[in-house]
Write an enzyme that holds these catalytic residues in place. Structure first.
Site, PDB file in Angstrom:
ATOM      1  N   LYS A  13      33.599   1.904  -5.858  1.00  0.00           N
ATOM      2  CA  LYS A  13      33.851   2.667  -4.627  1.00  0.00           C
ATOM      3  C   LYS A  13      35.053   3.588  -4.759  1.00  0.00           C
ATOM      4  O   LYS A  13      34.979   4.776  -4.448  1.00  0.00           O
ATOM      5  CB  LYS A  13      34.119   1.729  -3.427  1.00  0.00           C
ATOM      6  CG  LYS A  13      32.985   0.824  -3.047  1.00  0.00           C
ATOM      7  CD  LYS A  13      33.287   0.070  -1.746  1.00  0.00           C
ATOM      8  CE  LYS A  13      34.547  -0.769  -1.749  1.00  0.00           C
ATOM      9  NZ  LYS A  13      34.488  -1.959  -2.616  1.00  0.00           N
ATOM     10  N   ARG A  89      33.022  -4.021   6.753  1.00  0.00           N
ATOM     11  CA  ARG A  89      32.618  -5.138   5.889  1.00  0.00           C
ATOM     12  C   ARG A  89      31.899  -6.223   6.673  1.00  0.00           C
ATOM     13  O   ARG A  89      31.422  -7.183   6.087  1.00  0.00           O
ATOM     14  CB  ARG A  89      33.853  -5.758   5.239  1.00  0.00           C
ATOM     15  CG  ARG A  89      34.183  -5.244   3.843  1.00  0.00           C
ATOM     16  CD  ARG A  89      35.504  -5.885   3.457  1.00  0.00           C
ATOM     17  NE  ARG A  89      35.801  -5.989   2.066  1.00  0.00           N
ATOM     18  CZ  ARG A  89      36.544  -5.117   1.395  1.00  0.00           C
ATOM     19  NH1 ARG A  89      36.950  -4.007   1.968  1.00  0.00           N
ATOM     20  NH2 ARG A  89      36.865  -5.337   0.144  1.00  0.00           N
ATOM     21  N   ARG A 128      40.562  -3.999 -14.505  1.00  0.00           N
ATOM     22  CA  ARG A 128      40.980  -2.878 -13.659  1.00  0.00           C
ATOM     23  C   ARG A 128      42.507  -2.757 -13.579  1.00  0.00           C
ATOM     24  O   ARG A 128      43.218  -3.741 -13.445  1.00  0.00           O
ATOM     25  CB  ARG A 128      40.416  -3.089 -12.246  1.00  0.00           C
ATOM     26  CG  ARG A 128      40.911  -2.118 -11.219  1.00  0.00           C
ATOM     27  CD  ARG A 128      39.969  -1.972 -10.089  1.00  0.00           C
ATOM     28  NE  ARG A 128      39.957  -3.112  -9.170  1.00  0.00           N
ATOM     29  CZ  ARG A 128      39.147  -3.183  -8.128  1.00  0.00           C
ATOM     30  NH1 ARG A 128      38.279  -2.225  -7.894  1.00  0.00           N
ATOM     31  NH2 ARG A 128      39.182  -4.224  -7.333  1.00  0.00           N
ATOM     32  N   ARG A 161      46.131  -5.540  -9.671  1.00  0.00           N
ATOM     33  CA  ARG A 161      46.233  -6.130  -8.337  1.00  0.00           C
ATOM     34  C   ARG A 161      46.206  -7.648  -8.397  1.00  0.00           C
ATOM     35  O   ARG A 161      45.519  -8.223  -9.224  1.00  0.00           O
ATOM     36  CB  ARG A 161      45.071  -5.626  -7.471  1.00  0.00           C
ATOM     37  CG  ARG A 161      45.292  -4.218  -6.949  1.00  0.00           C
ATOM     38  CD  ARG A 161      44.058  -3.643  -6.325  1.00  0.00           C
ATOM     39  NE  ARG A 161      43.317  -4.580  -5.483  1.00  0.00           N
ATOM     40  CZ  ARG A 161      42.197  -4.271  -4.856  1.00  0.00           C
ATOM     41  NH1 ARG A 161      41.686  -3.063  -4.966  1.00  0.00           N
ATOM     42  NH2 ARG A 161      41.570  -5.158  -4.121  1.00  0.00           N
ATOM     43  N   ARG A 172      35.973 -13.318  -3.150  1.00  0.00           N
ATOM     44  CA  ARG A 172      35.664 -12.033  -2.497  1.00  0.00           C
ATOM     45  C   ARG A 172      34.158 -11.776  -2.507  1.00  0.00           C
ATOM     46  O   ARG A 172      33.605 -11.251  -1.544  1.00  0.00           O
ATOM     47  CB  ARG A 172      36.424 -10.894  -3.197  1.00  0.00           C
ATOM     48  CG  ARG A 172      37.926 -10.977  -2.947  1.00  0.00           C
ATOM     49  CD  ARG A 172      38.712 -10.282  -4.031  1.00  0.00           C
ATOM     50  NE  ARG A 172      38.743  -8.834  -3.880  1.00  0.00           N
ATOM     51  CZ  ARG A 172      39.135  -8.011  -4.846  1.00  0.00           C
ATOM     52  NH1 ARG A 172      39.498  -8.477  -6.021  1.00  0.00           N
ATOM     53  NH2 ARG A 172      39.168  -6.720  -4.623  1.00  0.00           N
TER      54      ARG A 172
HETATM   55  P1  AMP Z   1      39.666  -3.815  -1.235  1.00  0.00           P
HETATM   56  O1  AMP Z   1      40.763  -2.998  -1.788  1.00  0.00           O
HETATM   57  O2  AMP Z   1      38.664  -3.009  -0.470  1.00  0.00           O
HETATM   58  O3  AMP Z   1      38.998  -4.695  -2.283  1.00  0.00           O
HETATM   59  O4  AMP Z   1      40.325  -4.813  -0.154  1.00  0.00           O
HETATM   60  C1  AMP Z   1      41.300  -5.758  -0.552  1.00  0.00           C
HETATM   61  C2  AMP Z   1      41.409  -6.859   0.500  1.00  0.00           C
HETATM   62  O5  AMP Z   1      41.809  -6.294   1.755  1.00  0.00           O
HETATM   63  C3  AMP Z   1      40.119  -7.607   0.793  1.00  0.00           C
HETATM   64  O6  AMP Z   1      39.863  -8.671  -0.118  1.00  0.00           O
HETATM   65  C4  AMP Z   1      40.405  -8.114   2.210  1.00  0.00           C
HETATM   66  O7  AMP Z   1      41.308  -9.217   2.162  1.00  0.00           O
HETATM   67  C5  AMP Z   1      41.158  -6.949   2.834  1.00  0.00           C
HETATM   68  N1  AMP Z   1      40.231  -5.990   3.469  1.00  0.00           N
HETATM   69  C6  AMP Z   1      39.992  -4.684   3.098  1.00  0.00           C
HETATM   70  N2  AMP Z   1      39.098  -4.100   3.898  1.00  0.00           N
HETATM   71  C7  AMP Z   1      38.740  -5.034   4.815  1.00  0.00           C
HETATM   72  C8  AMP Z   1      37.835  -5.050   5.909  1.00  0.00           C
HETATM   73  N3  AMP Z   1      37.079  -3.969   6.220  1.00  0.00           N
HETATM   74  N4  AMP Z   1      37.730  -6.201   6.627  1.00  0.00           N
HETATM   75  C9  AMP Z   1      38.460  -7.286   6.328  1.00  0.00           C
HETATM   76  N5  AMP Z   1      39.318  -7.353   5.300  1.00  0.00           N
HETATM   77  C10 AMP Z   1      39.473  -6.238   4.543  1.00  0.00           C
END
Ligand code: AMP
Length: 214
Positions: A13, A89, A128, A161, A172
């Site tokens: 993404k 999500r 990553r 990260r 996740r």
């Molecule tokens: P990402 O960078 O998109 O993988 O997001 C990292 C973390 O942020 C996720 O594992 C969640 O803990 C939180 N997070 C990001 N976007 C959302 C969302 N739309 N709803 C809930 N938690 C989120």
């Protein structure tokens, strides 16, 4: 052009969003990036979100919906439109987004779901590295920066990260498996969903996305 990107961690993404940003001038809005920024700044939201993110769990809907509403309200997107990365999500988030977009007079053009088998995700996520300043994403083997450990764009040292480990990824993915089918159904029913094969090089995947959005 206003887009939503759906896809598990490692589906590409962020990488594809950057490409669309460069070519079409869309503004990427990533809830993960906004939350990580809140954690860095030590805001109240950041304090609530940090342990959940660390554990690979979802941050409560009302908090994420709040930051998206705030970001949409701030505007400044230019003519290119927006690209939502990592939001929605859950089904309640998708429903809240419908309301927020309608409120701002923004029409969604396409919802792109990047489809990648889980064994490939593990390799992508554990290799990553990302730039904490501009958000650009690299992979130690398949997409390394010109100079090891340093962002090509702004020379910032790259980081791994905290949640990009095999164990955290499994958590996740579990969340993703239960919630995302409902989100996809929501958009499929409205004829907005495009399921894109996310395997192959970033350029190959990008060509498929371009075809879907044009
Ligand atoms: P990402 O960078 O998109 O993988 O997001 C990292 C973390 O942020 C996720 O594992 C969640 O803990 C939180 N997070 C990001 N976007 C959302 C969302 N739309 N709803 C809930 N938690 C989120």
């Amino acid at each position: 052009m206003n887009l939503v990107f759906l896809g598990p961690a490692g589906s590409g993404k962020g990488t594809q969003a950057k490409k669309l940003e460069e070519e079409f001038g869309v503004t990427q809005i990533s809830t993960g990036d906004l939350l990580r920024e809140a954690v860095r700044q030590g805001t109240e939201l950041g304090k609530q979100a940090a342990p959940l993110m660390e554990a690979g769990k979802l941050v409560p809907d009302e908090l994420v919906i709040g930051i998206i509403a705030e970001r949409l309200g701030a505007g400044g997107f230019g003519a290119g439109g927006i690209l939502l990365d990592g939001f929605p999500r859950t089904l309640p988030q998708a429903e809240a987004l419908d309301g927020a977009l309608a409120h701002h007079g923004i029409r969604l053009d396409k919802v792109i779901s990047l489809e990648v088998p889980e064994d490939v995700l593990v390799d992508r996520v554990t290799g990553r590295r990302s730039c904490p300043r501009c958000g650009r994403v690299y992979h130690v083997r398949s997409n390394p920066p010109a100079q090891e450990g340093v962002c090509d764009v702004d020379g910032t040292p790259l980081i791994q990260r905290d949640d990009d480990t095999a164990e955290k990824l499994e958590q996740r993915l579990q969340v993703f498996r239960t919630e995302i089918p409902l989100v996809k159904d929501h958009y499929r029913g409205r004829g907005l969903l495009a399921e894109i094969d996310g395997l192959g090089s970033p350029d190959e995947v990008y060509a498929r996305i371009r075809e879907a959005v044009e």
